[in-house]
Write a protein that holds these residues in place. Structure first.
Motif, PDB file in Angstrom:
ATOM      1  N   THR A 118       0.733  -1.194   0.066  1.00 18.83           N
ATOM      2  CA  THR A 118       0.006   0.090  -0.020  1.00 18.83           C
ATOM      3  C   THR A 118       0.955   1.320  -0.207  1.00 18.83           C
ATOM      4  N   LEU A 119       0.432   2.038  -0.780  1.00 16.80           N
ATOM      5  CA  LEU A 119       1.078   3.442  -1.184  1.00 16.80           C
ATOM      6  C   LEU A 119       0.227   4.350  -0.187  1.00 16.80           C
ATOM      7  N   THR A 120       0.619   5.233   0.460  1.00 19.54           N
ATOM      8  CA  THR A 120      -0.362   6.179   1.099  1.00 19.54           C
ATOM      9  C   THR A 120       0.305   7.589   1.074  1.00 19.54           C
ATOM     10  N   SER A 121      -0.413   8.682   0.844  1.00 21.90           N
ATOM     11  CA  SER A 121       0.088  10.171   0.736  1.00 21.90           C
ATOM     12  C   SER A 121      -0.898  10.687   1.973  1.00 21.90           C
ATOM     13  N   ALA A 122      -0.137  11.073   2.925  1.00 18.23           N
ATOM     14  CA  ALA A 122      -0.535  11.829   4.052  1.00 18.23           C
ATOM     15  C   ALA A 122      -1.678  12.958   3.747  1.00 18.23           C
ATOM     16  N   GLU A 123      -1.163  13.638   2.971  1.00 16.64           N
ATOM     17  CA  GLU A 123      -1.894  14.869   2.468  1.00 16.64           C
ATOM     18  C   GLU A 123      -2.571  14.942   1.311  1.00 16.64           C
ATOM     19  N   ALA A 169       2.643   8.309  -7.885  1.00 16.46           N
ATOM     20  CA  ALA A 169       4.022   7.723  -7.498  1.00 16.46           C
ATOM     21  C   ALA A 169       3.731   6.318  -8.085  1.00 16.46           C
ATOM     22  N   THR A 170       4.665   5.925  -8.525  1.00 16.30           N
ATOM     23  CA  THR A 170       4.632   4.372  -9.058  1.00 16.30           C
ATOM     24  C   THR A 170       5.849   3.539  -8.335  1.00 16.30           C
ATOM     25  N   PHE A 171       5.081   2.322  -7.853  1.00 17.58           N
ATOM     26  CA  PHE A 171       6.055   1.440  -7.049  1.00 17.58           C
ATOM     27  C   PHE A 171       6.138   0.296  -8.228  1.00 17.58           C
ATOM     28  N   THR A 172       7.445   0.089  -8.506  1.00 14.60           N
ATOM     29  CA  THR A 172       7.947  -0.798  -9.363  1.00 14.60           C
ATOM     30  C   THR A 172       8.796  -1.985  -8.662  1.00 14.60           C
ATOM     31  N   PRO A 173       8.183  -3.198  -8.793  1.00 16.06           N
ATOM     32  CA  PRO A 173       9.159  -4.452  -8.434  1.00 16.06           C
ATOM     33  C   PRO A 173      10.327  -4.815  -9.469  1.00 16.06           C
ATOM     34  N   SER A 174      11.230  -5.138  -9.235  1.00 18.82           N
ATOM     35  CA  SER A 174      12.138  -5.319 -10.221  1.00 18.82           C
ATOM     36  C   SER A 174      11.932  -6.703 -10.800  1.00 18.82           C
ATOM     37  N   ASP A 175      11.181  -7.632 -10.061  1.00 19.65           N
ATOM     38  CA  ASP A 175      10.737  -8.848 -10.783  1.00 19.65           C
ATOM     39  C   ASP A 175       9.643  -8.548 -11.658  1.00 19.65           C
ATOM     40  N   ALA A 176       9.742  -8.663 -13.213  1.00 16.68           N
ATOM     41  CA  ALA A 176       8.713  -8.366 -13.927  1.00 16.68           C
ATOM     42  C   ALA A 176       7.673  -9.170 -13.777  1.00 16.68           C
ATOM     43  N   PHE A 185       5.947  -9.159 -11.196  1.00 10.27           N
ATOM     44  CA  PHE A 185       5.160  -8.379 -10.286  1.00 10.27           C
ATOM     45  C   PHE A 185       4.587  -7.196 -10.643  1.00 10.27           C
ATOM     46  N   ALA A 186       3.413  -6.879 -10.892  1.00 13.45           N
ATOM     47  CA  ALA A 186       3.018  -5.597 -11.726  1.00 13.45           C
ATOM     48  C   ALA A 186       3.453  -4.342 -10.814  1.00 13.45           C
ATOM     49  N   ALA A 187       3.815  -3.473 -11.374  1.00 10.15           N
ATOM     50  CA  ALA A 187       3.869  -2.010 -10.862  1.00 10.15           C
ATOM     51  C   ALA A 187       2.451  -1.211 -10.732  1.00 10.15           C
ATOM     52  N   PHE A 188       2.195  -0.475  -9.699  1.00  5.01           N
ATOM     53  CA  PHE A 188       1.093   0.130  -9.486  1.00  5.01           C
ATOM     54  C   PHE A 188       1.394   1.619  -9.436  1.00  5.01           C
ATOM     55  N   THR A 189       0.360   2.636  -9.584  1.00  4.53           N
ATOM     56  CA  THR A 189       0.612   4.016  -9.123  1.00  4.53           C
ATOM     57  C   THR A 189      -0.459   4.519  -8.164  1.00  4.53           C
ATOM     58  N   LEU A 190       0.111   5.304  -7.121  1.00  7.45           N
ATOM     59  CA  LEU A 190      -0.802   6.252  -6.341  1.00  7.45           C
ATOM     60  C   LEU A 190      -0.966   7.559  -7.332  1.00  7.45           C
ATOM     61  N   ASN A 191      -2.045   7.846  -7.543  1.00 10.59           N
ATOM     62  CA  ASN A 191      -2.198   9.361  -8.363  1.00 10.59           C
ATOM     63  C   ASN A 191      -3.105  10.083  -7.015  1.00 10.59           C
ATOM     64  N   ALA A 192      -1.992  11.019  -6.701  1.00 11.96           N
ATOM     65  CA  ALA A 192      -2.203  11.743  -5.423  1.00 11.96           C
ATOM     66  C   ALA A 192      -3.065  13.019  -6.061  1.00 11.96           C
ATOM     67  N   PRO A 193      -4.422  13.223  -5.449  1.00  8.83           N
ATOM     68  CA  PRO A 193      -5.299  13.693  -6.307  1.00  8.83           C
ATOM     69  C   PRO A 193      -5.294  15.458  -5.962  1.00  8.83           C
ATOM     70  N   GLY A 194      -4.463  15.964  -5.104  1.00 10.36           N
ATOM     71  CA  GLY A 194      -4.165  17.321  -4.714  1.00 10.36           C
ATOM     72  C   GLY A 194      -5.364  17.779  -4.390  1.00 10.36           C
ATOM     73  N   GLY A 195      -5.572  19.287  -4.442  1.00 10.77           N
ATOM     74  CA  GLY A 195      -6.731  20.046  -4.052  1.00 10.77           C
ATOM     75  C   GLY A 195      -6.880  20.074  -2.722  1.00 10.77           C
ATOM     76  N   PRO A 196      -8.026  20.734  -2.178  1.00 13.63           N
ATOM     77  CA  PRO A 196      -8.042  20.867  -0.697  1.00 13.63           C
ATOM     78  C   PRO A 196      -8.684  19.547  -0.018  1.00 13.63           C
ATOM     79  N   GLY A 197      -8.332  19.309   1.227  1.00 12.09           N
ATOM     80  CA  GLY A 197      -8.822  18.473   2.205  1.00 12.09           C
ATOM     81  C   GLY A 197      -8.650  16.786   1.792  1.00 12.09           C
TER      82      GLY A 197
END
Length: 167
Positions: free
Chosen positions: A75-80, A97-104, A106-118
């Motif tokens: 799990t990738l978590t953005s505090a803000e 933020a894209t997490f990429t394992p070196s072992d192909a 295992f799939a990479a995945f991306t956290l799209n931090a949405p920004g904005g308020p709150g």
């Protein structure tokens, strides 16, 4: 002679009879300590620099390992929820933020931090099946790219947490 035959028959009967012993057993056990961790990511400061332009950072040297037969969830978590402005509290810039394992396998995945308020504690998870590769561990990296810029002066910050748990 009759007595001798009788004695021989008696001795043969005593030694020829099977002796039944009560069965015994022994219980055998073993143990492997559970390990489920991402190492190489200690608390550190990663500086994007001037966020009035798109910026890109890479975090390498990570190692991912989980010896649970059912696999693990990362799990990738953005505090803000993005790069939060120091001057405009609760307003954040977007990033990926894209997490990429070196072992192909295992799939990479991306956290799209949405920004904005709150937007606080925004996370994304990816589950990996148990395997010998995951049990022995392999390298991983995280690439973080800002996807929005800001013309406003001041600092921008976030805490990105990487967590791995057994399934």
């Amino acid at each position: 002679m009759k007595k001798l035959t009788l004695y021989v028959a008696t001795v043969t009967a005593i030694f020829g009879a099977q002796v039944q012993a009560a069965p015994g057993d022994v219980q055998l056990v073993g143990f492997v300590s559970p390990i489920c961790e991402v190492t190489g990511l200690s608390t550190q400061l990663m500086d994007f620099g001037d966020v009035s332009q798109i910026q890109d950072l890479s975090v390498s040297g990570l190692n991912m390992k989980c010896n649970d037969v059912d696999g693990a969830t990362v799990t990738l978590t953005s505090a803000e929820g993005g790069l939060e402005s120091d001057d405009s509290e609760d307003y954040a810039l977007t990033y990926d933020a894209t997490f990429t394992p070196s072992d192909a396998s295992f799939a990479a995945f991306t956290l799209n931090a949405p920004g904005g308020p709150g937007q606080n504690d925004v996370s994304v998870s990816n589950s990996y099946a148990g395997s010998s590769a995951l049990a022995t561990g392999f390298a991983a990296s995280i690439e973080i790219i800002t996807t929005e810029t800001s013309p406003w002066a001041g600092g921008y910050s976030d805490t990105l947490t990487v967590n791995i748990t057994s399934n």
